[in-house]
Design a protein around this motif. Structure first.
Motif, PDB file in Angstrom:
ATOM      1  N   HIS A  53       0.822  -1.213   0.000  1.00 11.44           N
ATOM      2  CA  HIS A  53       0.000   0.000   0.000  1.00 11.44           C
ATOM      3  C   HIS A  53       0.859   1.268   0.000  1.00 11.44           C
ATOM      4  CE1 HIS A  53      -3.601   2.412   0.679  1.00 11.44           C
ATOM      5  NE2 HIS A  53      -2.911   3.086   1.580  1.00 11.44           N
ATOM      6  N   ILE A  54       1.913   1.296   0.807  1.00 12.49           N
ATOM      7  CA  ILE A  54       2.771   2.480   0.867  1.00 12.49           C
ATOM      8  C   ILE A  54       3.476   2.693  -0.469  1.00 12.49           C
ATOM      9  CG2 ILE A  54       4.786   3.523   1.971  1.00 12.49           C
ATOM     10  CD1 ILE A  54       2.250   3.500   3.683  1.00 12.49           C
ATOM     11  N   GLN A  55       3.991   1.621  -1.054  1.00 15.02           N
ATOM     12  CA  GLN A  55       4.698   1.752  -2.325  1.00 15.02           C
ATOM     13  C   GLN A  55       3.765   2.184  -3.455  1.00 15.02           C
ATOM     14  OE1 GLN A  55       6.652  -2.057  -2.788  1.00 15.02           O
ATOM     15  NE2 GLN A  55       8.493  -1.354  -1.718  1.00 15.02           N
TER      16      GLN A  55
ATOM     17  N   VAL B 141       2.211   6.245  -1.978  1.00 21.22           N
ATOM     18  CA  VAL B 141       3.038   7.364  -1.502  1.00 21.22           C
ATOM     19  C   VAL B 141       4.153   7.610  -2.510  1.00 21.22           C
ATOM     20  CG1 VAL B 141       4.458   8.275   0.361  1.00 21.22           C
ATOM     21  CG2 VAL B 141       2.524   6.782   0.895  1.00 21.22           C
ATOM     22  N   PRO B 142       4.102   8.736  -3.225  1.00 18.76           N
ATOM     23  CA  PRO B 142       5.181   9.052  -4.182  1.00 18.76           C
ATOM     24  C   PRO B 142       6.513   9.238  -3.448  1.00 18.76           C
ATOM     25  CG  PRO B 142       3.244  10.456  -4.531  1.00 18.76           C
ATOM     26  CD  PRO B 142       3.037   9.755  -3.223  1.00 18.76           C
ATOM     27  N   ASP B 143       7.567   9.079  -4.191  1.00 20.49           N
ATOM     28  CA  ASP B 143       8.925   9.317  -3.684  1.00 20.49           C
ATOM     29  C   ASP B 143       9.359   8.303  -2.629  1.00 20.49           C
ATOM     30  OD1 ASP B 143       9.274  11.521  -5.357  1.00 20.49           O
ATOM     31  OD2 ASP B 143       8.400  12.887  -3.881  1.00 20.49           O
ATOM     32  N   VAL B 144       8.692   7.143  -2.563  1.00 17.94           N
ATOM     33  CA  VAL B 144       9.152   6.053  -1.704  1.00 17.94           C
ATOM     34  C   VAL B 144       9.820   5.008  -2.593  1.00 17.94           C
ATOM     35  CG1 VAL B 144       8.466   4.118  -0.236  1.00 17.94           C
ATOM     36  CG2 VAL B 144       7.475   6.376   0.130  1.00 17.94           C
ATOM     37  N   ALA B 145      11.114   4.818  -2.399  1.00 17.48           N
ATOM     38  CA  ALA B 145      11.842   3.840  -3.209  1.00 17.48           C
ATOM     39  C   ALA B 145      11.587   2.418  -2.730  1.00 17.48           C
ATOM     40  CB  ALA B 145      13.336   4.154  -3.168  1.00 17.48           C
ATOM     41  N   SER B 146      11.505   2.247  -1.414  1.00 20.36           N
ATOM     42  CA  SER B 146      11.239   0.912  -0.865  1.00 20.36           C
ATOM     43  C   SER B 146      10.744   1.025   0.565  1.00 20.36           C
ATOM     44  CB  SER B 146      12.500   0.036  -0.916  1.00 20.36           C
ATOM     45  OG  SER B 146      13.494   0.543  -0.026  1.00 20.36           O
ATOM     46  N   VAL B 147      10.113  -0.032   1.021  1.00 22.99           N
ATOM     47  CA  VAL B 147       9.624  -0.128   2.407  1.00 22.99           C
ATOM     48  C   VAL B 147      10.094  -1.467   2.950  1.00 22.99           C
ATOM     49  CG1 VAL B 147       7.618  -0.114   3.932  1.00 22.99           C
ATOM     50  CG2 VAL B 147       7.579   1.222   1.812  1.00 22.99           C
ATOM     51  N   HIS B 148      10.654  -1.472   4.157  1.00 25.02           N
ATOM     52  CA  HIS B 148      11.120  -2.728   4.722  1.00 25.02           C
ATOM     53  C   HIS B 148      11.097  -2.682   6.249  1.00 25.02           C
ATOM     54  CE1 HIS B 148      14.538  -0.203   3.238  1.00 25.02           C
ATOM     55  NE2 HIS B 148      14.854  -0.216   4.529  1.00 25.02           N
ATOM     56  N   HIS B 149      11.445  -3.814   6.844  1.00 24.44           N
ATOM     57  CA  HIS B 149      11.466  -3.952   8.306  1.00 24.44           C
ATOM     58  C   HIS B 149      10.134  -3.505   8.926  1.00 24.44           C
ATOM     59  CE1 HIS B 149      15.541  -4.987   7.778  1.00 24.44           C
ATOM     60  NE2 HIS B 149      16.045  -3.765   7.725  1.00 24.44           N
ATOM     61  N   VAL B 150       9.041  -4.007   8.369  1.00 24.37           N
ATOM     62  CA  VAL B 150       7.711  -3.629   8.837  1.00 24.37           C
ATOM     63  C   VAL B 150       7.273  -4.551   9.962  1.00 24.37           C
ATOM     64  CG1 VAL B 150       5.286  -3.354   8.201  1.00 24.37           C
ATOM     65  CG2 VAL B 150       7.088  -2.737   6.569  1.00 24.37           C
ATOM     66  N   HIS B 151       6.828  -3.963  11.071  1.00 31.28           N
ATOM     67  CA  HIS B 151       6.277  -4.723  12.194  1.00 31.28           C
ATOM     68  C   HIS B 151       4.943  -4.094  12.573  1.00 31.28           C
ATOM     69  CE1 HIS B 151      10.153  -6.762  12.759  1.00 31.28           C
ATOM     70  NE2 HIS B 151      10.706  -5.566  12.567  1.00 31.28           N
ATOM     71  N   VAL B 152       3.898  -4.901  12.599  1.00 32.20           N
ATOM     72  CA  VAL B 152       2.564  -4.422  12.945  1.00 32.20           C
ATOM     73  C   VAL B 152       2.013  -5.308  14.053  1.00 32.20           C
ATOM     74  CG1 VAL B 152       0.260  -3.846  12.097  1.00 32.20           C
ATOM     75  CG2 VAL B 152       2.215  -3.746  10.538  1.00 32.20           C
ATOM     76  N   TRP B 153       1.477  -4.707  15.114  1.00 32.19           N
ATOM     77  CA  TRP B 153       0.933  -5.489  16.213  1.00 32.19           C
ATOM     78  C   TRP B 153      -0.140  -4.691  16.936  1.00 32.19           C
ATOM     79  CZ3 TRP B 153       5.201  -2.544  16.371  1.00 32.19           C
ATOM     80  CH2 TRP B 153       5.422  -1.732  17.486  1.00 32.19           C
ATOM     81  N   SER B 154      -0.873  -5.384  17.795  1.00 33.58           N
ATOM     82  CA  SER B 154      -1.919  -4.740  18.596  1.00 33.58           C
ATOM     83  C   SER B 154      -1.428  -4.554  20.017  1.00 33.58           C
ATOM     84  CB  SER B 154      -3.201  -5.591  18.616  1.00 33.58           C
ATOM     85  OG  SER B 154      -3.769  -5.679  17.342  1.00 33.58           O
TER      86      SER B 154
END
Length: 329
Positions: A242-244, A247-260
């Motif tokens: 979704h971010i890639q 969101v313009p100007d994002v080359a990459s997204v990594h090390h994602v952690h999602v929790w409650s």
């Protein structure tokens, strides 16, 4: 505390920006609290009446329904305590306050429910082998009153904010108990008309299955949260995609952690690599906006990977190449 971002880069090469102008505690109205408290007192009071009625009439179905009402009372009590404890501000030792109280209490609740189910099934098996007399008239009266109580509580709860996670959970509990009351009424009518008492333990097992279903769901949910599992509506792959894509100007997204943190409160950490022409502040704000609006993530901490090789490994933490900008909602 509010104020301008604080930059610390002289010694560490990291940039931290924290905005503390937003509360971590979801808004809870007085009506929510009042509805939960009144419902808790009504359910708890009648649970005692139903347990006494089950003992005096000899009905295991009534006792099982009283056990189910006990689960309702516990759920409502936990919801109320969660509302009250949620008002306490975070401190230096508990930076998220007491938000996880309801999760720990929910785990204890689930284990207790399994014990209640075991007792009901054990008693039912004994009654199949040696049927016991059941007084149908008192059983029917108590069961009808129980149904009326559950209908009142269901109506009363739905007068408030039914979108709040604690209200939703309480409504589901009461709806399940309403089925238990209907089962006890049917058992009383069958015994009154036919004298066939095995219907009592049969329907008590049915109520036990309702309790077991609630207990299993509660156990899974609480353990999932305590193990830092991702919520059902979001995972790391979904966030990256979704971010890639948005969101313009994002080359990459990594090390994602999602929790409650607790039920209904989602947190995330991630690192983004901006393109060379990116407006860093605008980029961070847009990422935060996407996380909040798309995935309902209330608190996000976003790291900037300026050279494309940042790491979140515990053994090899990011060094001078990573700038971390954290934003608290």
């Amino acid at each position: 505390m509010t104020g301008s971002p604080h930059n610390h880069s002289a010694d560490t090469g990291h940039v931290h920006s924290h905005d503390h102008g937003h509360s971590h505690v979801p808004a809870v109205t007085k009506d929510n609290e009042h509805n939960i408290l009144v419902s808790f007192l009504v359910i708890l009071s009648f649970m005692v009446v139903e347990a006494v009625g089950g003992i005096l009439s000899g009905s295991l179905a009534l006792l099982a329904d009283a056990g189910h009402m006990l689960t309702d009372a516990i759920a409502l009590g936990l919801a109320y305590l969660a509302f009250r404890l949620g008002r306490r501000k975070p401190d230096a030792k508990r930076t998220f306050g007491y938000a996880r109280f309801e999760v720990v209490a929910g785990l204890v609740n689930a284990v207790t429910l399994f014990g209640i189910v075991g007792w009901i099934i054990y008693e039912a098996i004994g009654r199949f082998g040696a049927p016991q007399p059941v007084m149908a008239a008192p059983m029917l009266i108590v069961a009808i009153i129980g149904m009326i109580v559950n209908l009142f509580v269901l109506w009363y709860l739905t007068r408030g904010d039914t979108e709040h996670v604690n209200i939703k959970g309480a409504v589901l509990h009461v709806m399940g108990d309403l089925l238990g009351s209907v089962g006890a009424i049917l058992a009383a009518i069958v015994i009154w008309l036919t004298g066939w008492t095995p219907i009592d333990p049969i329907l008590s097992v049915f109520v036990a299955m309702l309790i077991l279903r609630s207990a299993w769901g509660l156990l899974k949910n609480t353990l999932h949260i305590l193990f830092e599992g991702a919520p059902a509506n979001v995972n790391s792959d979904m966030v990256i995609q979704h971010i890639q894509d948005n969101v313009p100007d994002v080359a990459s997204v990594h090390h994602v952690h999602v929790w409650s943190l607790t039920s209904g409160r989602v947190l995330a950490t991630l690192q983004v690599q901006p393109t060379a022409q990116a407006d860093i502040r605008a980029l961070i704000k847009q990422v935060e906006h996407e996380l909040e609006t798309k995935f309902n993530i209330e608190h996000s901490t976003i790291g900037l990977d300026l050279e494309g090789d940042a790491s979140c490994s515990l053994e090899n933490p990011p060094q001078l190449n990573a700038a971390h900008i954290g934003h608290n909602h």
